[in-house]
Motif scaffolding. Structure first.
Motif, PDB file in Angstrom:
ATOM      1  N   TYR A 261       0.844  -1.191   0.000  1.00  0.00           N
ATOM      2  CA  TYR A 261       0.000   0.000   0.000  1.00  0.00           C
ATOM      3  C   TYR A 261       0.881   1.244   0.000  1.00  0.00           C
ATOM      4  O   TYR A 261       1.802   1.369   0.809  1.00  0.00           O
ATOM      5  N   VAL A 262       0.553   2.138  -0.909  1.00  0.00           N
ATOM      6  CA  VAL A 262       1.280   3.412  -1.022  1.00  0.00           C
ATOM      7  C   VAL A 262       0.273   4.526  -0.762  1.00  0.00           C
ATOM      8  O   VAL A 262      -0.747   4.611  -1.435  1.00  0.00           O
ATOM      9  N   LEU A 263       0.562   5.352   0.219  1.00  0.00           N
ATOM     10  CA  LEU A 263      -0.377   6.410   0.591  1.00  0.00           C
ATOM     11  C   LEU A 263      -0.107   7.668  -0.232  1.00  0.00           C
ATOM     12  O   LEU A 263       1.047   8.087  -0.356  1.00  0.00           O
ATOM     13  N   LEU A 264      -1.159   8.231  -0.780  1.00  0.00           N
ATOM     14  CA  LEU A 264      -0.992   9.495  -1.504  1.00  0.00           C
ATOM     15  C   LEU A 264      -1.578  10.640  -0.689  1.00  0.00           C
ATOM     16  O   LEU A 264      -2.775  10.689  -0.435  1.00  0.00           O
ATOM     17  N   LYS A 265      -0.719  11.496  -0.260  1.00  0.00           N
ATOM     18  CA  LYS A 265      -0.995  12.735   0.470  1.00  0.00           C
ATOM     19  C   LYS A 265      -1.301  12.540   1.959  1.00  0.00           C
ATOM     20  O   LYS A 265      -2.406  12.830   2.435  1.00  0.00           O
ATOM     21  N   PRO A 266      -0.297  12.056   2.685  1.00  0.00           N
ATOM     22  CA  PRO A 266      -0.419  12.111   4.144  1.00  0.00           C
ATOM     23  C   PRO A 266      -0.513  13.575   4.563  1.00  0.00           C
ATOM     24  O   PRO A 266      -0.151  14.466   3.795  1.00  0.00           O
ATOM     25  N   PRO A 267      -1.000  13.863   5.759  1.00  0.00           N
ATOM     26  CA  PRO A 267      -1.075  15.259   6.180  1.00  0.00           C
ATOM     27  C   PRO A 267       0.311  15.875   6.288  1.00  0.00           C
ATOM     28  O   PRO A 267       1.308  15.161   6.400  1.00  0.00           O
ATOM     29  N   PHE A 268       0.351  17.193   6.269  1.00  0.00           N
ATOM     30  CA  PHE A 268       1.568  18.015   6.436  1.00  0.00           C
ATOM     31  C   PHE A 268       2.467  18.022   5.194  1.00  0.00           C
ATOM     32  O   PHE A 268       3.528  18.629   5.211  1.00  0.00           O
TER      33      PHE A 268
END
Ligand code: SF4
Ligand SMILES: [Zn+2]
Length: 345
Positions: free
Chosen positions: A196-203
Motif C-alpha cells: 500500500y502506497v499512501l498518496l498525500k499524508p497530512p503536512f
C-alpha cells in the motif's frame, strides 16, 4: 491496515454509523479483479474485530477504522461473521478479507478463525488476500498459514518510503526497514505481496505528496507483486479529519492520482488504484465536473493493467491544480512572495 482506507469501501467517510452487531460482518460484496492477467470474480469481506493493535495505541493519522471495531469480539462472533459472509461467496476464485487491522495478529484474529478462513479458501481453490502490519509477519507465522493454504496475497502498508513521513506525518510506528524485512519473509514463503502506497499524508504539500508516492511506489516495486496507490480519504475521528475541518488539509486532487499512476507506467508491477470516496469532498476529487470521467479511467486502468498513460478529460481545473502544485511548493520552500510578506510582519 488501511489501504488509505481499504480502497474498496467508503464506510468511514463521515456517514452515520450503522448499528453494529458482533456477529455480522461490516460489509460484504463481490467485484471483478485481475488475477494473474485474468479477470475473475472476487469476494470482499470486512470483518468486525477488536481492532488494529496500533490503533489502540493512537493509530495512524488518517485511519478511522477503529470506529468499526468492538471490544470483546470473540472467536464465535468472528466465525459467525465469516460464515454469514462466505454463504454468498461460492464460485469466487479470489477472496479479499479485511479486518481493519491485521489478519496475522492473534489477538485480533484467533488461530481458530484464521485456520477456518484458510481452509475455506483452500477447499475452493481460491486465492486469499489479507492485510497485516509488519510486526506480525514472522517466519513461524508464514509456516503456519502456508501449512493450510499456500495461495496467498498479503497486503502490507508501506505508505511511504521516507521514515520521516512514516513517523511524523502518518505515525505508522514502523520503519521502511521493518517493511523490507516483512517483504522478504513474505517472498521467501512464496506468497504474493501487495504494497500500500499512501498518496498525500497530512503536512505534505500536493507536490511533495506526489513526489513521495512516486518514490514509494518505486521502492515497493523492488519486492512486491502489486502496488496499491491509496489516496487519503478523510475518515471520521482522525487527525486528518481535524485538520480538514480547520481548513488545514484537502484530500488529494484526482489530477495528482493520475500523475502518480502515469509516473508508474514503467513500473513492471501490477499497479491498482480505487480511490475511496473518489469525487467527493472527503475523497480524492477535482472540480466536480470532470471527476467521474477520471475515476472511470482510473478504474479501467486498474482492471485492464494496460501500460498506457491516463489522459484524463480536458477540464479547466487542471490549470488550477497546476497552480496549486506550484504555489504550495513556493510557499513550502520560502521563495513565495506571500511567504516573505508573512515573514516581514
Ligand atoms: S496500521 Fe494504521 S492504517 Fe493500518 S489499521 Fe492500524 S491504525 Fe489503521
Ligand atoms: Zn475539472
Amino acid at each position: 491496515m488501511n489501504d488509505g482506507g481499504h480502497a474498496e469501501n467508503d464506510r468511514m467517510l463521515g456517514r452515520p454509523r450503522r448499528p453494529a452487531s458482533s456477529n455480522t460482518p461490516v460489509s460484504v460484496w463481490k467485484e471483478k479483479e485481475n488475477v494473474d492477467g485474468k479477470i475473475v470474480d472476487a469476494g470482499v469481506v470486512i470483518l468486525r474485530t477488536s481492532g488494529c493493535a496500533h490503533s489502540i495505541n493512537g493509530g495512524c493519522t488518517m485511519c478511522g477504522y477503529n470506529i468499526e471495531s468492538q471490544e470483546n469480539i470473540d472467536t464465535g462472533d468472528l466465525l459467525a461473521q465469516f460464515n454469514k459472509a462466505s454463504a454468498d461467496m461460492e464460485g469466487i476464485s479470489f477472496l479479499k478479507l479485511y479486518t481493519s487491522g491485521s489478519f496475522l495478529d492473534e489477538r485480533e484474529i484467533p488461530a481458530d478463525v484464521r485456520n477456518h478462513v484458510l481452509t475455506w479458501c483452500k477447499d475452493r481453490d481460491s486465492r486469499l488476500l489479507f492485510e497485516s502490519r509488519t510486526e506480525f509477519v514472522t517466519e513461524e507465522m508464514m509456516d503456519a498459514v502456508n501449512g493450510i493454504h499456500d495461495d496467498l496475497e498479503i497486503a502490507v502498508g508501506l505508505e511511504s518510503s521516507n521514515d520521516k513521513v512514516l513517523k511524523y506525518a502518518i505515525n505508522k510506528n514502523m520503519t521502511v526497514a521493518d517493511y523490507d524485512n516483512a517483504a522478504d519473509i513474505i517472498k521467501k514463503a512464496g506468497a504474493k505481496l501487495r504494497a500500500y502506497v499512501l498518496l498525500k499524508p497530512p503536512f505534505l504539500t500536493e507536490a511533495e505528496a506526489i513526489e513521495d508516492a512516486i518514490a514509494t511506489a518505486k521502492h515497493a516495486a523492488l519486492k512486491s507483486d502489486t502496488i496499491s496507490i491509496n489516496p487519503v480519504n478523510i475518515q471520521r475521528g482522525t487527525l486528518v479529519e481535524r485538520l480538514w475541518k480547520n481548513w488545514a488539509y484537502r484530500a488529494p486532487w484526482l489530477w495528482s492520482v493520475v500523475e502518480v499512476l502515469n509516473s508508474c507506467a514503467d513500473v513492471d508491477r501490477k499497479v491498482v488504484c480505487d480511490p475511496t470516496g473518489g469525487g467527493k469532498e472527503r475523497g480524492a476529487h477535482n472540480c466536480g465536473g470532470c471527476d467521474s470521467k477520471i475515476l472511470e479511467s482510473i478504474k479501467e486502468h486498474s482492471t485492464s493493467q494496460k501500460r498506457s498513460k491516463i489522459d484524463g478529460p480536458v477540464c479547466s481545473c487542471r490549470d488550477l491544480w497546476e497552480g496549486v502544485v506550484e504555489l504550495e511548493g513556493l510557499i513550502a520552500d520560502g521563495t513565495c512572495d506571500l511567504q516573505r510578506l508573512f515573514r516581514q510582519r
